[in-house]
Design an enzyme around this catalytic site. Structure first.
Site, mmCIF file in Angstrom:
data_model
loop_
_atom_site.group_PDB
_atom_site.id
_atom_site.type_symbol
_atom_site.label_atom_id
_atom_site.label_comp_id
_atom_site.label_asym_id
_atom_site.label_seq_id
_atom_site.Cartn_x
_atom_site.Cartn_y
_atom_site.Cartn_z
ATOM 1 N N GLU A 228 0.874 -1.204 0.001
ATOM 2 C CA GLU A 228 -0.046 -0.035 -0.110
ATOM 3 C C GLU A 228 0.816 1.448 0.030
ATOM 4 O OE1 GLU A 228 -2.875 0.640 3.034
ATOM 5 O OE2 GLU A 228 -3.676 -1.512 3.045
ATOM 6 N N GLU B 235 -13.802 5.559 -1.326
ATOM 7 C CA GLU B 235 -14.630 4.637 -0.708
ATOM 8 C C GLU B 235 -15.531 5.479 0.336
ATOM 9 O OE1 GLU B 235 -12.787 0.870 0.285
ATOM 10 O OE2 GLU B 235 -10.985 1.675 -0.624
ATOM 11 N N LYS C 37 -15.572 4.458 4.434
ATOM 12 C CA LYS C 37 -14.511 4.296 5.378
ATOM 13 C C LYS C 37 -14.385 5.165 6.585
ATOM 14 C CE LYS C 37 -10.801 2.798 4.253
ATOM 15 N NZ LYS C 37 -9.261 2.614 3.791
ATOM 16 N N GLU D 179 -9.319 9.468 4.342
ATOM 17 C CA GLU D 179 -9.503 8.079 4.223
ATOM 18 C C GLU D 179 -10.441 7.819 3.031
ATOM 19 O OE1 GLU D 179 -8.276 5.185 6.045
ATOM 20 O OE2 GLU D 179 -6.806 6.650 6.261
#
Length: 472
Positions: free
Chosen positions: A268, A322, A325, A331
């Site tokens: 990541e 997203e 999250k 985030e």
């Protein structure tokens, strides 16, 4: 110093070196992407696979083994990393039959139609609030035993660690793991990775370091832009990007416990395009610069200053924004794409795109404000090829002979009496010859390797008063 300007008849060590050059001439890193699904507005897995294929993305990492996703990825040509979640670690560690059943249900029924290449057993387990660290290595071993039982041992087993597992990370040469992790988990995990031929998975985010220390850390240094660089006081190596410094801190920590032969993959890394008021540096421009420059760095270069012979392999975070999250605004805004499949920003993701005229600088967003100094006069994203001075004079000279001979590099400036003859050292002359070859080949992937004798830098090299060319 001898400089061959003609084709050579190769034999002995020189032949072996050049053989390694040709074998690894295409050696460059790989770029994949994390496909997270903590959202209620994402396209179907079938549409996601088509999106990945349309973007030339052939490596994807998941956070589970969702059946609809694995089925959609079947026969796609996309290799997949799947995950066994943290909440299953205790059961997997305690019971071999549980691991057998999990592998049968989640791996063997999909592979090889779905090209599962690795299993991430847990994710950042050391910071799991459920305190599952003690289960990690036993779970990894049981999953591996199951893979062997079902003739699937070609699938690698690893577990992503966060940089918070380090006790020290600056300077990179002082990198060390937290003492309470070394004996219980790091040594046994690295021993397992070594024995099974696997690699350490690392999640690394320069964004976090910059956001917390924006007054001390240059923004250009975090975004792979031109910058003066940072010299490691411990080993004298010079760093031009924070990510590479972070990774070398992990390598140093591995070396400190005698496991520096284990490879590494960055599972990541990324940069948010939107952040909260207190999230310094989160912007679309910076996200485009970080991810775009990182892709170019990976696809046109080799490894880090400490491990130049090991190409970087990374998985960007993340495919989509997203919306479910938890946590700070950032985030929910790491995605390269919106849920409607439109790009958040335009960057090149493949070597083919990078090599297309007009795309060389499309990922280079304007410099954002804060911590970066003045905008560079050098083209952002430009790279050069320099010699790895630690590899030895024999290999450097062999590389010079190839580059200046059969390779067709313009080595006239390093002939005696010419503009770049001084300093008269093998490393300086090799750097000039390697860079001449690299630029002549349009900085194509693998053209700055020379059997590990060269690596790519983002800062123009300088030896004496000699200026290195940037292209032909």
């Amino acid at each position: 110093m001898k400089q061959s300007m003609a084709s050579l008849a190769f034999s002995g060590p020189l032949f072996l070196f050049l053989l390694s050059f040709f074998v690894f001439a295409d050696a460059s890193g790989t770029v994949g992407i994390n496909y997270g699904r903590v959202a209620n507005n994402l396209p179907s897995p079938e549409k996601v696979v088509e999106l990945l294929k349309s973007q030339g993305i052939n490596r994807v990492k998941l956070y589970d083994t969702d059946s609809t996703v694995l089925t959609a990825l079947a026969n796609s040509g996309i290799t997949v990393v799947v995950a066994l979640p943290n909440e299953l670690l205790a059961s997997t560690a305690a019971d071999q039959s549980f691991a057998d059943n999990w592998v049968q249900a989640n791996i063997s029924q999909y592979h090889p139609k779905t090209q599962i290449e690795a299993i991430a057993v847990g994710n950042e387990v050391f910071v799991d609030p459920q305190n599952t660290t003690k289960y990690l290595v036993p779970a990894m071993k049981n999953v591996y035993n199951s893979l062997v039982k079902f003739n699937l041992s070609s699938i690698k087993i690893s577990s992503p660690i966060a940089l918070s597992s380090l006790q020290s990370s600056y300077p990179s040469s002082a990198g060390s793991f937290k003492p309470d992790l070394i004996e219980p988990v790091m040594k046994p995990m690295l021993e397992f990775l070594r024995k099974t031929g696997s690699y350490l998975m690392v999640n690394a985010y320069p964004f976090f370091a910059y956001a917390a220390n924006s007054k001390e850390i240059s923004l250009d240094y975090t975004l792979f832009k031109e910058n003066p660089g940072v010299v490691d006081s411990g080993n004298g190596l010079k760093y031009f990007s924070l990510l590479e410094a972070q990774l070398d801190a992990v390598f140093a920590a591995m070396k400190a416990i005698q496991y520096d032969d284990v490879k590494m993959v960055v599972t990541e890394t990324g940069w948010p395009s939107v952040g909260g008021e207190d999230e310094v540096g989160a912007s679309e421009e910076n996200a485009a610069s970080y991810n775009g420059n990182l892709v170019k760095r990976v696809l046109t270069g080799n490894g880090t200053p400490l491990r130049p012979q090991d190409p970087l392999n990374v998985y960007l975070f993340a495919l989509f924004n997203e919306n479910l999250k938890p946590g700070p605004t950032s985030e929910r805004n790491y995605g390269l794409f919106y849920p409607n499949e439109e790009k958040v920003y335009d960057i090149s993701l493949t070597q083919k795109e990078l090599s297309t005229p007009g795309n060389q600088n499309k990922s280079q967003a304007p410099q954002a404000s804060g911590g970066g100094g003045e905008v560079s006069k050098t083209a952002v994203g430009q790279t050069w090829c320099v010699a790895n001075g630690k590899i030895g004079k024999e290999k450097l000279q062999a590389g010079i002979d190839y580059a200046c001979g059969e390779g067709g590099a313009d080595c006239r400036p390093i002939q005696q009496g010419a503009t770049c003859y001084n300093p008269n050292t093998v490393e300086a002359h090799a750097s000039y010859a390697f860079n001449s070859y690299y630029q002549k080949k349009s900085r194509a992937a693998g053209t700055c390797y020379f059997g590990g004798a060269a690596y790519v830098v983002t800062q123009p090299p300088r030896y004496g008063n000699c200026e290195f060319p940037t292209g032909y």
